[in-house]
Design a protein around this motif. Structure first.
Motif, PDB file in Angstrom:
ATOM      1  N   ALA A  26       1.269  -6.011  -4.412  1.00 60.58           N
ATOM      2  CA  ALA A  26       1.204  -5.620  -5.809  1.00 60.58           C
ATOM      3  C   ALA A  26       2.324  -6.271  -6.612  1.00 60.58           C
ATOM      4  N   THR A  27       2.297  -6.051  -7.917  1.00 58.94           N
ATOM      5  CA  THR A  27       3.392  -6.445  -8.792  1.00 58.94           C
ATOM      6  C   THR A  27       4.628  -5.612  -8.463  1.00 58.94           C
ATOM      7  N   ASN A  28       5.807  -6.201  -8.558  1.00 60.77           N
ATOM      8  CA  ASN A  28       7.021  -5.430  -8.287  1.00 60.77           C
ATOM      9  C   ASN A  28       7.083  -4.221  -9.228  1.00 60.77           C
ATOM     10  N   ASN A  29       7.675  -3.146  -8.739  1.00 62.06           N
ATOM     11  CA  ASN A  29       7.618  -1.871  -9.458  1.00 62.06           C
ATOM     12  C   ASN A  29       8.213  -1.943 -10.860  1.00 62.06           C
ATOM     13  N   GLY A  30       9.328  -2.655 -11.002  1.00 64.37           N
ATOM     14  CA  GLY A  30       9.963  -2.735 -12.306  1.00 64.37           C
ATOM     15  C   GLY A  30       9.070  -3.390 -13.341  1.00 64.37           C
ATOM     16  N   ASP A  31       8.454  -4.508 -12.989  1.00 68.14           N
ATOM     17  CA  ASP A  31       7.548  -5.192 -13.908  1.00 68.14           C
ATOM     18  C   ASP A  31       6.323  -4.332 -14.211  1.00 68.14           C
ATOM     19  N   ALA A  32       5.769  -3.684 -13.177  1.00 69.58           N
ATOM     20  CA  ALA A  32       4.566  -2.867 -13.379  1.00 69.58           C
ATOM     21  C   ALA A  32       4.847  -1.721 -14.348  1.00 69.58           C
TER      22      ALA A  32
ATOM     23  N   GLY B 170      -3.259 -12.449 -20.692  1.00 68.11           N
ATOM     24  CA  GLY B 170      -2.011 -12.700 -21.389  1.00 68.11           C
ATOM     25  C   GLY B 170      -0.795 -12.790 -20.485  1.00 68.11           C
ATOM     26  N   LEU B 171      -0.985 -12.649 -19.181  1.00 72.10           N
ATOM     27  CA  LEU B 171       0.124 -12.716 -18.236  1.00 72.10           C
ATOM     28  C   LEU B 171       0.026 -13.973 -17.382  1.00 72.10           C
ATOM     29  N   ASN B 172       1.176 -14.502 -17.029  1.00 71.76           N
ATOM     30  CA  ASN B 172       1.295 -15.436 -15.916  1.00 71.76           C
ATOM     31  C   ASN B 172       2.168 -14.759 -14.870  1.00 71.76           C
ATOM     32  N   CYS B 173       1.744 -14.810 -13.625  1.00 71.35           N
ATOM     33  CA  CYS B 173       2.461 -14.154 -12.543  1.00 71.35           C
ATOM     34  C   CYS B 173       2.848 -15.166 -11.484  1.00 71.35           C
ATOM     35  N   SER B 174       3.964 -14.909 -10.850  1.00 68.02           N
ATOM     36  CA  SER B 174       4.415 -15.718  -9.728  1.00 68.02           C
ATOM     37  C   SER B 174       4.161 -14.932  -8.451  1.00 68.02           C
ATOM     38  N   TYR B 175       3.411 -15.539  -7.534  1.00 73.42           N
ATOM     39  CA  TYR B 175       2.987 -14.852  -6.321  1.00 73.42           C
ATOM     40  C   TYR B 175       3.735 -15.404  -5.116  1.00 73.42           C
ATOM     41  N   SER B 176       3.992 -14.500  -4.172  1.00 77.19           N
ATOM     42  CA  SER B 176       4.655 -14.869  -2.926  1.00 77.19           C
ATOM     43  C   SER B 176       3.829 -14.334  -1.764  1.00 77.19           C
ATOM     44  N   SER B 177       3.874 -15.045  -0.654  1.00 76.41           N
ATOM     45  CA  SER B 177       3.140 -14.586   0.526  1.00 76.41           C
ATOM     46  C   SER B 177       3.861 -13.459   1.243  1.00 76.41           C
ATOM     47  N   SER B 178       5.102 -13.210   0.903  1.00 73.04           N
ATOM     48  CA  SER B 178       5.879 -12.215   1.636  1.00 73.04           C
ATOM     49  C   SER B 178       6.514 -11.156   0.751  1.00 73.04           C
ATOM     50  N   GLY B 179       6.229 -11.172  -0.548  1.00 71.21           N
ATOM     51  CA  GLY B 179       6.844 -10.209  -1.448  1.00 71.21           C
ATOM     52  C   GLY B 179       5.954  -9.941  -2.643  1.00 71.21           C
ATOM     53  N   PRO B 180       6.387  -9.035  -3.518  1.00 79.72           N
ATOM     54  CA  PRO B 180       5.552  -8.672  -4.672  1.00 79.72           C
ATOM     55  C   PRO B 180       5.470  -9.785  -5.700  1.00 79.72           C
ATOM     56  N   ALA B 181       4.497  -9.656  -6.584  1.00 76.04           N
ATOM     57  CA  ALA B 181       4.351 -10.608  -7.692  1.00 76.04           C
ATOM     58  C   ALA B 181       5.349 -10.278  -8.794  1.00 76.04           C
ATOM     59  N   TRP B 182       5.729 -11.314  -9.545  1.00 76.30           N
ATOM     60  CA  TRP B 182       6.641 -11.161 -10.677  1.00 76.30           C
ATOM     61  C   TRP B 182       5.985 -11.767 -11.913  1.00 76.30           C
ATOM     62  N   ILE B 183       6.205 -11.166 -13.056  1.00 77.68           N
ATOM     63  CA  ILE B 183       5.629 -11.652 -14.309  1.00 77.68           C
ATOM     64  C   ILE B 183       6.571 -12.685 -14.912  1.00 77.68           C
ATOM     65  N   THR B 184       6.050 -13.888 -15.161  1.00 81.86           N
ATOM     66  CA  THR B 184       6.878 -14.981 -15.690  1.00 81.86           C
ATOM     67  C   THR B 184       6.543 -15.333 -17.129  1.00 81.86           C
TER      68      THR B 184
END
Length: 534
Positions: free
Chosen positions: A408-414, A444-458
């Motif tokens: 999922a998206t990291n909690n702070g961003d979500a 309206g979002l661009n997200c950065s995805y990782s195979s080992s961690g949550p997504a971040w909104i960029t």
């Protein structure tokens, strides 16, 4: 007196089953004094969230089938206020159903995903989540829908309605990674998603230890002819027509235990004595469920079977199941009388499953993770050669183990994005997790995805989105945001200082708004040194 007990306890859909009549009467008296009120949008005094989907926003009401648990409207839980309410149509509304089955919320607006957000949870806490569905021809179209159900960003089950009067209930044990948890309905183009009820119940930290942030337990959904629901959590009180269902207040966690049915080759033994459950605290079955046990009428074997649950879409070749068998000896046996049996799954034993002897009035759980191929699986309780008495079984549960592979998206961003959505009353497709799964990422979002961690909104682009009021502080909580476009809106008030404190921000567009005052000096310096373009 018998007719009064039936009236209170035997509602077909969700009623707590009648237990020995004295206990029912006592609990009915106690329920007059215990009726925890729900603060709207938050858990009640028990930590429960009990949602009747489809009723108008207003006061909670006591549910008779649970001796007074209070149910509320879903208005404070539906993301972006999506969906619409509808009532069940005759003749399906004429049955003795619990109130939450008389209305639905349906999501016919064309959104691919519609979600509920349950707040006020403990990060890392273990919870039982239950969703229920009763079509009842609410749309007067007699079109039986199919859609998908998600736990957060991971698929839970396929909801396949096969008859207008079919009640479908899905339960899962989950660990919430944040102080909120989401349940989503996904449109797959085979009819309009809808929902009747949604429950969340906190569990003790030691319960169901197999459930983790990365793995949920999905209660198996396989219907037996004698069972009211497809839930595979069973007790063995007889007759089944009387002892239908136990849930709250008999089970303090409000799990649904239903009767396995009256098997002709089986009988049951019962006790009115207390059954000690301290040795089964990892699963904490209610004592009343354990005061009855099935045993064969003649013979030395007791068997039951299960098959892969097609609604869960598991790879049946590698499906993993958690089998929980509850035992307690209910008869005080003479020293020369032995009850001993082997516990086998598909004919195989494991450490501790051979020559098992239940303890007198002391519950134990024998558990086994079964990883097998497709097809039917059979549990056999087989008396040992030296046993005088046949095997017994007091209750059982079967779960499939589901890996939570989608991140999922990291909690702070979500949480920041949910705050922005609420402040500006944005709808768009802004439901559920902002970035995941990728197919449902918010517009309206661009997200950065990782195979080992949550997504971040960029990147966040909200130009021409009819935004009014001040620039919300939640924007400042997007720690990885590099690009922010709020142009062509009606934002007012001063340009906030926090914009200069956003560590990753490289581009900012606030043009064509109604902002006033001077530009913060820190923003000016960032532009001058080339670290921020605006």
């Amino acid at each position: 007196r018998s007719s009064n007990v039936h009236a209170a306890a035997m509602e077909p859909a969700t009623a707590a089953a009648a237990c020995p009549r004295l206990l029912v009467s006592l609990l009915l008296v106690l329920s007059c004094f215990v009726s925890p009120e729900l603060v709207h949008g938050q858990p009640d005094a028990l930590g429960f969230i009990s949602i009747d989907c489809g009723i108008a926003d207003g006061p909670s009401y006591p549910d008779e089938s649970t001796r007074g648990l209070r149910y509320v409207s879903d208005a404070g839980f539906v993301d972006a206020g999506a969906g619409a309410n509808a009532g069940i149509n005759p003749p399906y509304s004429d049955r003795e159903l619990a109130a939450r089955y008389l209305t639905v919320r349906h999501f016919s607006g064309g959104a691919a995903r519609s979600c509920y957000t349950l707040r006020g949870l403990s990060p890392g806490g273990r919870y039982l989540v239950r969703s229920s569905f009763y079509y009842g021809n609410y749309d007067a179209l007699n079109r039986l829908p199919s859609f998908h159900l998600y736990l957060g960003v991971n698929r839970w089950a396929a909801v396949n309605v096969t008859a207008p009067d079919d009640i479908l209930i899905f339960e899962a044990v989950v660990v919430s990674p944040a102080d909120f948890f989401q349940v989503c309905l996904v449109d797959i183009g085979q009819g309009t998603p809808f929902i009747s009820g949604l429950d969340l119940r906190p569990l003790r930290a030691a319960m169901y230890p197999e459930a983790t942030v990365n793995q949920s337990l999905l209660l198996l959904n396989l219907r037996r002819p004698a069972a009211r629901f497809a839930l595979n959590r069973y007790h063995f009180w007889r007759p089944a027509s009387f002892y239908k269902i136990y849930r709250y207040p008999f089970d303090s966690y409000d799990r649904i235990w239903q009767s396995y049915g009256d098997i002709a080759a089986w009988t049951n033994i019962t006790t009115t004595a207390n059954v000690d459950v301290s040795k089964a605290s990892s699963f904490d079955a209610p004592p009343v469920v354990l005061r009855s046990a099935a045993t064969p009428v003649n013979g030395t074997r007791l068997e039951f079977s299960w098959s892969p649950d097609t609604s869960q879409n598991n790879d049946s070749s590698s499906a993993a199941y958690l089998l929980l068998l509850y035992f307690a000896e209910l008869q005080q046996l003479p020293g020369n009388v032995l009850r001993r049996f082997d516990i086998l799954v598909d004919g195989a034993s494991w450490n501790g499953s051979r020559s098992y002897t239940p303890k007198y009035l002391s519950a134990e759980v024998v558990e086994q993770v079964v990883v097998q191929g497709s097809g039917q699986h059979t549990v056999s309780l087989v008396a040992t050669p030296d046993a005088i008495l046949p095997p017994i079984l007091n209750a059982f549960e079967i779960y499939s183990l589901r890996q939570m592979t989608e991140l999922a998206t990291n909690n702070g961003d979500a949480k920041a994005m949910m705050g922005i959505r609420t402040t500006y009353m944005l709808k768009k497709n802004w439901m559920g997790d902002p970035c995941a799964p990728k197919a449902f990422a918010w517009n309206g979002l661009n997200c950065s995805y990782s195979s080992s961690g949550p997504a971040w909104i960029t990147a966040l682009i909200l130009s021409s989105s009819l935004l009014t009021g001040a620039v919300d502080p939640s924007f400042g909580d997007l720690k990885s945001l590099q690009y922010l476009d709020l142009s062509n809106n009606s934002l007012s008030g001063p340009i906030p200082d926090f914009l200069a404190q956003m560590p990753s921000l490289k581009f900012l567009d606030l043009s064509s708004n109604k902002l006033s005052g001077s530009i913060p000096a820190a923003l000016v310096r960032k532009r001058q040194n080339g670290s921020l373009d605006w």
